[in-house]
Enzyme design. Structure first.
Site, PDB file in Angstrom:
ATOM      1  N   ARG A 236      -0.216  14.810  13.217  1.00  0.00           N
ATOM      2  CA  ARG A 236       0.771  14.360  12.212  1.00  0.00           C
ATOM      3  C   ARG A 236       1.035  15.537  11.286  1.00  0.00           C
ATOM      4  O   ARG A 236       0.505  15.617  10.196  1.00  0.00           O
ATOM      5  CB  ARG A 236       0.250  13.140  11.465  1.00  0.00           C
ATOM      6  CG  ARG A 236       0.157  11.909  12.352  1.00  0.00           C
ATOM      7  CD  ARG A 236      -0.418  10.711  11.626  1.00  0.00           C
ATOM      8  NE  ARG A 236       0.424  10.213  10.550  1.00  0.00           N
ATOM      9  CZ  ARG A 236       0.014   9.321   9.635  1.00  0.00           C
ATOM     10  NH1 ARG A 236      -1.229   8.877   9.670  1.00  0.00           N
ATOM     11  NH2 ARG A 236       0.818   8.894   8.695  1.00  0.00           N
TER      12      ARG A 236
ATOM     13  N   ARG B 185      -8.819  -0.316   4.151  1.00  0.00           N
ATOM     14  CA  ARG B 185      -7.884   0.688   3.627  1.00  0.00           C
ATOM     15  C   ARG B 185      -6.545   0.070   3.284  1.00  0.00           C
ATOM     16  O   ARG B 185      -5.841   0.544   2.396  1.00  0.00           O
ATOM     17  CB  ARG B 185      -7.644   1.796   4.668  1.00  0.00           C
ATOM     18  CG  ARG B 185      -8.831   2.683   4.944  1.00  0.00           C
ATOM     19  CD  ARG B 185      -8.414   3.842   5.836  1.00  0.00           C
ATOM     20  NE  ARG B 185      -7.377   4.655   5.171  1.00  0.00           N
ATOM     21  CZ  ARG B 185      -6.958   5.824   5.676  1.00  0.00           C
ATOM     22  NH1 ARG B 185      -7.470   6.268   6.822  1.00  0.00           N
ATOM     23  NH2 ARG B 185      -6.021   6.519   5.054  1.00  0.00           N
TER      24      ARG B 185
ATOM     25  N   CYS C  20      -5.476  13.221  12.788  1.00  0.00           N
ATOM     26  CA  CYS C  20      -5.434  11.785  12.454  1.00  0.00           C
ATOM     27  C   CYS C  20      -5.979  11.040  13.661  1.00  0.00           C
ATOM     28  O   CYS C  20      -5.992  11.564  14.763  1.00  0.00           O
ATOM     29  CB  CYS C  20      -3.993  11.399  12.161  1.00  0.00           C
ATOM     30  SG  CYS C  20      -3.659   9.663  12.384  1.00  0.00           S
TER      31      CYS C  20
ATOM     32  N   ASP D 191       4.037   0.424  12.189  1.00  0.00           N
ATOM     33  CA  ASP D 191       2.809  -0.147  11.628  1.00  0.00           C
ATOM     34  C   ASP D 191       2.597  -1.595  12.040  1.00  0.00           C
ATOM     35  O   ASP D 191       1.601  -2.199  11.661  1.00  0.00           O
ATOM     36  CB  ASP D 191       2.824  -0.027  10.092  1.00  0.00           C
ATOM     37  CG  ASP D 191       2.836   1.424   9.632  1.00  0.00           C
ATOM     38  OD1 ASP D 191       3.175   1.669   8.462  1.00  0.00           O
ATOM     39  OD2 ASP D 191       2.550   2.306  10.457  1.00  0.00           O
TER      40      ASP D 191
ATOM     41  N   LYS E 162       0.833  -1.213   0.000  1.00  0.00           N
ATOM     42  CA  LYS E 162       0.000   0.000   0.000  1.00  0.00           C
ATOM     43  C   LYS E 162       0.863   1.257   0.000  1.00  0.00           C
ATOM     44  O   LYS E 162       0.676   2.172  -0.804  1.00  0.00           O
ATOM     45  CB  LYS E 162      -0.917   0.026   1.220  1.00  0.00           C
ATOM     46  CG  LYS E 162      -1.594   1.386   1.461  1.00  0.00           C
ATOM     47  CD  LYS E 162      -2.486   1.382   2.669  1.00  0.00           C
ATOM     48  CE  LYS E 162      -1.797   1.542   3.977  1.00  0.00           C
ATOM     49  NZ  LYS E 162      -1.391   2.914   4.318  1.00  0.00           N
ATOM     50  N   ASN E 163       1.850   1.306   0.892  1.00  0.00           N
ATOM     51  CA  ASN E 163       2.601   2.547   1.068  1.00  0.00           C
ATOM     52  C   ASN E 163       3.592   2.820  -0.049  1.00  0.00           C
ATOM     53  O   ASN E 163       4.067   3.940  -0.198  1.00  0.00           O
ATOM     54  CB  ASN E 163       3.271   2.555   2.441  1.00  0.00           C
ATOM     55  CG  ASN E 163       2.225   2.689   3.534  1.00  0.00           C
ATOM     56  OD1 ASN E 163       1.072   3.044   3.263  1.00  0.00           O
ATOM     57  ND2 ASN E 163       2.604   2.388   4.754  1.00  0.00           N
TER      58      ASN E 163
HETATM   59  C1  EPZ Z   1       4.261   6.784   6.485  1.00  0.00           C
HETATM   60  O1  EPZ Z   1       3.507   7.892   6.990  1.00  0.00           O
HETATM   61  C2  EPZ Z   1       3.267   5.631   6.341  1.00  0.00           C
HETATM   62  N1  EPZ Z   1       2.207   6.020   5.449  1.00  0.00           N
HETATM   63  C3  EPZ Z   1       2.683   5.282   7.711  1.00  0.00           C
HETATM   64  O2  EPZ Z   1       1.883   4.112   7.561  1.00  0.00           O
HETATM   65  C4  EPZ Z   1       3.799   4.955   8.680  1.00  0.00           C
HETATM   66  O3  EPZ Z   1       3.260   4.793   9.970  1.00  0.00           O
HETATM   67  C5  EPZ Z   1       4.832   6.095   8.715  1.00  0.00           C
HETATM   68  O4  EPZ Z   1       5.308   6.403   7.396  1.00  0.00           O
HETATM   69  C6  EPZ Z   1       6.045   5.757   9.571  1.00  0.00           C
HETATM   70  O5  EPZ Z   1       6.670   4.612   9.109  1.00  0.00           O
HETATM   71  C7  EPZ Z   1       2.431   5.989   4.106  1.00  0.00           C
HETATM   72  O6  EPZ Z   1       3.491   5.660   3.607  1.00  0.00           O
HETATM   73  C8  EPZ Z   1       1.286   6.381   3.232  1.00  0.00           C
HETATM   74  P1  EPZ Z   1       6.441  10.080   8.527  1.00  0.00           P
HETATM   75  P2  EPZ Z   1       4.109   9.373   6.989  1.00  0.00           P
HETATM   76  O7  EPZ Z   1       6.414  11.352   7.772  1.00  0.00           O
HETATM   77  O8  EPZ Z   1       4.887   9.596   5.752  1.00  0.00           O
HETATM   78  C9  EPZ Z   1       6.703  13.354  12.014  1.00  0.00           C
HETATM   79  C10 EPZ Z   1      -0.024   2.731   7.717  1.00  0.00           C
HETATM   80  O9  EPZ Z   1      -0.520   2.203   8.718  1.00  0.00           O
HETATM   81  N2  EPZ Z   1       6.580  14.360  10.934  1.00  0.00           N
HETATM   82  O10 EPZ Z   1       7.577   9.158   8.332  1.00  0.00           O
HETATM   83  O11 EPZ Z   1       3.000  10.294   7.302  1.00  0.00           O
HETATM   84  C11 EPZ Z   1       5.410  12.544  12.209  1.00  0.00           C
HETATM   85  O12 EPZ Z   1       4.489  13.199  13.010  1.00  0.00           O
HETATM   86  C12 EPZ Z   1       0.472   4.187   7.779  1.00  0.00           C
HETATM   87  O13 EPZ Z   1       0.119   2.154   6.638  1.00  0.00           O
HETATM   88  C13 EPZ Z   1       6.665  15.702  11.250  1.00  0.00           C
HETATM   89  O14 EPZ Z   1       6.851  16.070  12.403  1.00  0.00           O
HETATM   90  O15 EPZ Z   1       5.083   9.287   8.271  1.00  0.00           O
HETATM   91  C14 EPZ Z   1       5.928  11.261  12.807  1.00  0.00           C
HETATM   92  O16 EPZ Z   1       6.081  11.396  14.180  1.00  0.00           O
HETATM   93  C15 EPZ Z   1       0.069   4.866   9.041  1.00  0.00           C
HETATM   94  N3  EPZ Z   1       6.522  16.602  10.250  1.00  0.00           N
HETATM   95  C16 EPZ Z   1       7.277  11.111  12.132  1.00  0.00           C
HETATM   96  O17 EPZ Z   1       7.655  12.382  11.618  1.00  0.00           O
HETATM   97  C17 EPZ Z   1       6.320  16.244   8.939  1.00  0.00           C
HETATM   98  O18 EPZ Z   1       6.203  17.105   8.056  1.00  0.00           O
HETATM   99  C18 EPZ Z   1       7.307  10.102  11.003  1.00  0.00           C
HETATM  100  O19 EPZ Z   1       6.288  10.403  10.086  1.00  0.00           O
HETATM  101  C19 EPZ Z   1       6.242  14.871   8.637  1.00  0.00           C
HETATM  102  C20 EPZ Z   1       6.376  13.940   9.659  1.00  0.00           C
END
Ligand code: EPZ
Length: 420
Positions: free
Chosen positions: A121, A396, A116, A304, A22-23
């Protein structure tokens, strides 16, 4: 709204084929915006999130068709450069259109994702990266308004390793003038696949698979085909199902290396794991022992998989601590697991799980994708009947999970159209 009715206590035996990730798909689809032409994404999972992204891309003028796990996208007639709130609020990954629209068309209007299920997030890193690449950014009425005649190569150092921000910065930088350096880039397999795909479209990227990416911008890219990598989280979920229910479970169409952190913990807990080519077999010969995990960035234990691991530890021998360093409050599954008789306490970003001898079936409520996966897993071993409500969350990210589990011997049924 559908629910799952599960009669627990069945051992799982057999083989299950894992679908596309998916991701990875949610990043590859917007990447096609970067070039005019027809691209095919093979091994695309049939999921609600993939459909949500398809609907969004269609509003821009992209022709999107999913047939037997092949997604075809025609990006020659894009005429709208916007991701409306109606779409973005359904799925945060919609923000992935920001970089490609800005890079190819010099403008984008993308709704801020909003809250979320389990907490804040933010997307500040995405916005900062676009600013670094020379884009005008104006945050107004809940939207990111971005504009740039042409993006300029820059040095981007992420304070936090972010999958999404790395993906967006990468997709923006490939058409920028000059060289971009992305430091502390995410190295999740889904990002590595995105970078490799961009190279097949004609991009120039060095350091793929490392957290230092160097991109030499090019003037244009061409459409290309790709086969999506297997979904390591779907695979991990089935391995935990096998560890919970006993028996012998084989996963096919996987990349074992992507699951190294998960299989290592399963072995520590007492499972016997063998890998051969693109398959993994898990066998359980005695009670599962409690093992602590700390969810972190790849190649660490994936956040995840945190909820699924908690379900396993709920019936393990002993007490374990499940910590999440990515999302501090991703514990919405805990109150529902308590309804099944688990003994878990949450302190800050950790769950202290005291293993119990057995769980008992009850009605439980899904709150988000992975939380609902943990409830299904717990239902597979709970005595009696468990009803997992609002399974649209599961749809999803899992394709026909009940059919796949039934093929392994589980007693699980989808019941349609109940109001609750
Ligand atoms: C991706 O989300 C995945 N989603 C998530 O999977 C997964 O949990 C996550 O990466 C972490 O591995 C997709 O790929 C579509 P991040 P993403 O940006 O890109 C902080 C699932 O269950 N952050 O790596 O949104 C954030 O709050 C989903 O399949 C900021 O502070 O995650 C978090 O604490 C859920 N500012 C950390 O970084 C930003 O601009 C990591 O988030 C962006 C992120």
């Amino acid at each position: 709204m559908d629910k799952f009715v599960i009669n627990g206590g069945r051992t799982l035996n057999g083989s299950v084929a894992i679908g596309g990730a998916k991701n990875a798909t949610l990043a590859l689809m917007p990447a096609t915006i970067l070039a005019a032409g027809t691209s095919r994404l093979f091994n695309t999972p049939s999921l609600r999130d993939v459909n949500t992204m398809a609907v969004l891309l269609r509003t821009m003028g992209i022709v999107v068709e999913l047939k037997e796990h092949t997604l075809t996208l025609d990006t020659r007639r894009i005429d709208k450069f916007e991701a409306p709130y109606e779409h973005v609020k359904k799925m945060r990954a919609s923000i992935y259109v920001l970089g490609p629209l800005l890079a190819r068309f010099g403008r984008a209007k993308v709704s801020l994702p909003g809250g979320c299920a389990w907490g804040p997030r933010p997307v500040n890193l995405h916005i900062e990266a676009m600013r670094k690449l020379g884009s005008e950014i104006d945050l107004r009425e809940g939207y990111i308004h971005a504009a740039a005649a042409r993006l300029q190569g820059a040095r981007i150092h992420f304070d936090v390793s972010s999958v999404g921000a790395t993906g967006n910065a990468l997709m923006a930088a490939v058409l920028a003038r000059g060289t971009t350096l992305i430091e502390n880039a995410a190295i999740e397999p889904e990002i590595t696949q995105l970078a490799e795909y961009l190279v097949t479209m004609g991009a120039r990227i060095q350091g793929i698979g490392t957290n230092r990416l160097e991109i030499d911008g090019v003037d244009d890219l061409h459409a290309a085909d790709v086969t999506t990598i297997p979904d390591r989280i779907e695979a991990g979920t089935f391995l935990v199902a096998g560890a919970l229910c006993g028996g012998s479970t084989t996963l096919t169409h996987v990349i074992p290396e992507h699951l190294a952190a998960v299989t290592a913990k399963l072995e520590d807990a007492g499972a016997v794991i063998t890998t051969a080519g693109d398959s993994i077999t898990l066998k359980v010969q005695h009670a599962i022992s409690s093992v602590d995990v700390t969810a972190s960035i790849y190649p660490g234990f994936p956040t995840d998989m945190q909820a699924q691991w908690t379900a396993l530890m709920a019936v393990a021998d002993g007490t374990s601590v499940v910590t999440d360093t990515i999302y501090f409050d991703r514990f919405k599954h805990i109150p529902e697991l308590l309804r099944l008789g688990a003994d878990i306490e949450v302190k800050d970003n950790a769950a202290i799980v005291r293993g119990v001898r057995s769980l008992a079936g009850a009605k439980v409520m899904s709150t988000d994708l992975r939380a609902s996966a943990s409830l299904i897993l717990a239902g597979l071993i709970a005595h009696g009947t468990t009803e997992v409500l609002r399974v649209y969350h599961l749809d999803r990210g899992y394709e026909a999970i009940e059919k796949k589990l039934r093929a392994l011997g589980a007693d699980i049924e989808r019941v349609a159209g109940e109001e609750f």
